[in-house]
Write a protein that holds these residues in place. Structure first.
Motif, PDB file in Angstrom:
ATOM      1  N   ARG A  72       0.905  -0.977   0.050  1.00 44.96           N
ATOM      2  CA  ARG A  72      -0.367  -0.252  -0.067  1.00 44.96           C
ATOM      3  C   ARG A  72       0.965   1.379  -0.193  1.00 44.96           C
ATOM      4  N   TYR A 315      -2.118   1.493  15.586  1.00 48.43           N
ATOM      5  CA  TYR A 315      -2.474   0.857  15.233  1.00 48.43           C
ATOM      6  C   TYR A 315      -3.904   0.037  14.576  1.00 48.43           C
ATOM      7  N   SER A 318      -6.933   2.771  15.880  1.00 54.41           N
ATOM      8  CA  SER A 318      -7.195   3.113  14.304  1.00 54.41           C
ATOM      9  C   SER A 318      -8.505   2.488  13.348  1.00 54.41           C
TER      10      SER A 318
HETATM   11  C1  HEM Z   1       4.328   6.976  17.702  1.00 55.68           C
HETATM   12  C2  HEM Z   1       4.229   7.188  17.071  1.00 55.68           C
HETATM   13  C3  HEM Z   1       3.302   6.461  15.355  1.00 55.68           C
HETATM   14  C4  HEM Z   1       2.121   6.854  14.878  1.00 55.68           C
HETATM   15  C5  HEM Z   1       1.117   6.833  17.143  1.00 55.68           C
HETATM   16  C6  HEM Z   1       1.453   6.379  14.285  1.00 55.68           C
HETATM   17  C7  HEM Z   1       0.248   6.194  13.823  1.00 55.68           C
HETATM   18  C8  HEM Z   1      -0.925   5.769  12.568  1.00 55.68           C
HETATM   19  C9  HEM Z   1      -1.575   5.332  12.690  1.00 55.68           C
HETATM   20  C10 HEM Z   1      -2.949   5.920  13.648  1.00 55.68           C
HETATM   21  C11 HEM Z   1      -1.441   5.315  11.477  1.00 55.68           C
HETATM   22  C12 HEM Z   1      -2.727   4.449  10.499  1.00 55.68           C
HETATM   23  C13 HEM Z   1      -2.845   3.146  10.924  1.00 55.68           C
HETATM   24  C14 HEM Z   1      -4.623   2.112  10.360  1.00 55.68           C
HETATM   25  O1  HEM Z   1      -5.878   2.535  10.576  1.00 55.68           O
HETATM   26  O2  HEM Z   1      -4.045   0.817   9.908  1.00 55.68           O
HETATM   27  C15 HEM Z   1      -0.778   4.567  10.840  1.00 55.68           C
HETATM   28  C16 HEM Z   1      -0.483   4.295   8.876  1.00 55.68           C
HETATM   29  C17 HEM Z   1       0.994   4.089   8.983  1.00 55.68           C
HETATM   30  N1  HEM Z   1       2.686   4.633   9.475  1.00 55.68           N
HETATM   31 FE1  HEM Z   1       2.337   5.693  11.394  1.00 55.68          FE
HETATM   32  N2  HEM Z   1       2.381   6.408  13.551  1.00 55.68           N
HETATM   33  C18 HEM Z   1       3.758   6.444  14.242  1.00 55.68           C
HETATM   34  C19 HEM Z   1       4.785   6.299  13.322  1.00 55.68           C
HETATM   35  C20 HEM Z   1       5.404   6.012  12.077  1.00 55.68           C
HETATM   36  C21 HEM Z   1       6.562   5.418  12.074  1.00 55.68           C
HETATM   37  C22 HEM Z   1       7.866   5.296  12.787  1.00 55.68           C
HETATM   38  C23 HEM Z   1       6.726   5.367  10.433  1.00 55.68           C
HETATM   39  C24 HEM Z   1       7.763   5.370   9.327  1.00 55.68           C
HETATM   40  C25 HEM Z   1       8.810   4.303   9.920  1.00 55.68           C
HETATM   41  C26 HEM Z   1       4.824   6.084  10.187  1.00 55.68           C
HETATM   42  C27 HEM Z   1       4.256   5.220   8.893  1.00 55.68           C
HETATM   43  C28 HEM Z   1       3.674   5.211   8.999  1.00 55.68           C
HETATM   44  C29 HEM Z   1       2.497   3.920   7.090  1.00 55.68           C
HETATM   45  C30 HEM Z   1       3.510   4.473   6.106  1.00 55.68           C
HETATM   46  C31 HEM Z   1       1.715   4.559   7.700  1.00 55.68           C
HETATM   47  C32 HEM Z   1       0.349   3.891   5.784  1.00 55.68           C
HETATM   48  C33 HEM Z   1      -0.030   2.213   6.257  1.00 55.68           C
HETATM   49  C34 HEM Z   1      -1.000   1.261   5.594  1.00 55.68           C
HETATM   50  O3  HEM Z   1      -0.753   1.614   4.377  1.00 55.68           O
HETATM   51  O4  HEM Z   1      -1.541   1.414   5.792  1.00 55.68           O
HETATM   52  N3  HEM Z   1       4.362   5.545  11.306  1.00 55.68           N
HETATM   53  N4  HEM Z   1       0.725   5.374  11.499  1.00 55.68           N
END
Ligand code: HEM
Length: 325
Positions: A72, A315, A318
């Motif tokens: 994705r 996640y 969410s």
């Molecule tokens: C405490 C740190 C973080 C929080 C609270 C957070 C929070 C979130 C949330 C709530 C989502 C939506 C998840 C869903 O509904 O499936 C999300 C998606 C995402 N996050 Fe984070 N995130 C964090 C750190 C990071 C980091 C470090 C990265 C990269 C290395 C990252 C990359 C992504 C990506 C690529 C998605 C989309 C995934 C998908 O396509 O399903 N996030 N994040």
């Protein structure tokens, strides 16, 4: 029920995963059935072809034999109408499959280091970006700058580790294509071999086409959601390929903190190639799933990074909310 700081769904400062997602929602205004961040994305079929170069260090079958995957690609904003022409976060989330079952996920973004060493710092930044209008349209960005200045100053005073990452991010233009962006996993993980020997590493997904930023003048001629259409049309003429590269730590390299880079001269080993082939015919199904950076195959383990463990809970909060009827 009383929660202890050892509970990975609560940060050391006492913020629960649900509170983190509440704050993201207030800043980013996602639609009810969208991801709370990375709201707009598209899912593609892919095939992983291993290089054979890490086979001796891990028992993970999905890394050592050819496997199917889905990927994705996303704009990192919580807003479905986010503007791809503006600088910001882009994501690449990979699911290795075994007969349609998820065996391991990679979740990576276009940062070189994460801009904060704890979840609080990240949520503070999401709030500052919300104020800056980065969650709004292309034309709103300048307007939002003043409103955000105070919030950014506070975040930087409380999280000095954010300065380097934000400065380097501000120096970049928006990516020209999902296919010309490098995505890093940022957290440390551990490869485990047959004898139980452990090797900490970080991963990155490097585009075979090289990294290309958008020319700001050309950006004005593009649609605000051009990135998915761009990838779709590139795939009409053949696969788009990324190399999965592992960077191995040396003793003393921090494994608990994604805001600290490891020296670039640490060994970089190509684990294999991911060939993105076409839009997934089961897009609706995969859009509903969670890409969870802690879903790991036997032979790969999480590091001691508390933020990595916390992400799994955020996640799933969410996902619970976006999948609610
Ligand atoms: C405490 C740190 C973080 C929080 C609270 C957070 C929070 C979130 C949330 C709530 C989502 C939506 C998840 C869903 O509904 O499936 C999300 C998606 C995402 N996050 Fe984070 N995130 C964090 C750190 C990071 C980091 C470090 C990265 C990269 C290395 C990252 C990359 C992504 C990506 C690529 C998605 C989309 C995934 C998908 O396509 O399903 N996030 N994040």
């Amino acid at each position: 029920m009383a929660q202890t700081p050892q509970d990975s769904s609560v940060t050391a400062d006492g913020m629960t995963a649900a509170q983190a997602v509440d704050r993201i929602e207030a800043a980013a205004h996602p639609r009810p059935h969208d991801r709370r961040l990375h709201a707009r994305g598209a899912v593609y079929d892919a095939r992983f072809v291993p290089s054979g170069q890490i086979t001796k260090w891990t028992t993970a079958a999905c890394l050592t034999a050819e496997s199917e995957a889905v990927i994705r690609f996303s704009n990192g904003s919580g807003r479905f109408d986010a503007d791809d022409r503006a600088r910001g976060v882009r994501g690449m989330a990979v699911k290795f499959l075994d007969a349609d079952k998820s065996v391991m996920d990679l979740v990576a973004a276009n940062f070189r280091v994460f801009p904060s060493h704890n979840p609080e710092g990240f949520i503070d930044l999401v709030e500052a970006l919300g104020k800056a209008g980065a969650e709004g349209g292309f034309a709103d960005r300048a307007k939002g700058k003043l409103a955000a200045a105070g919030k950014f100053a506070t975040v930087l005073a409380q999280h000095p580790e954010s300065r380097g990452a934000l400065k380097s991010f501000a120096g970049q233009q928006a990516p020209a294509s999902f296919a010309t962006t490098r995505y890093d996993g940022l957290h440390a993980f551990v490869l485990v071999d047959e004898s139980g020997e452990r090797r900490p590493f970080r991963y990155r997904l490097v585009p075979q086409l090289g990294e290309v930023e958008i020319d700001p003048a050309y950006a004005e001629t593009l649609a605000p959601n051009f990135l998915i259409g761009d990838l779709d049309s590139r795939l009409e003429t053949g696969p788009v390929t990324f190399t999965l590269v592992y960077q191995f730590a040396e003793p003393g390299d921090p494994t608990h903190d994604p805001s600290q880079a490891w020296p670039e001269h640490r060994p970089l080993i190509p684990a294999g190639h991911l060939h993105v082939t076409a839009r997934s015919p089961r897009e609706d199904h995969w859009q509903r799933q969670v890409f969870d950076p802690t879903r790991l195959a036997p032979g790969v383990e999480p590091s001691d990074d508390a933020m990595l463990a916390f992400r799994r809970h955020a996640y799933s909060v969410s996902a619970e909310r976006r999948l609610a009827p």
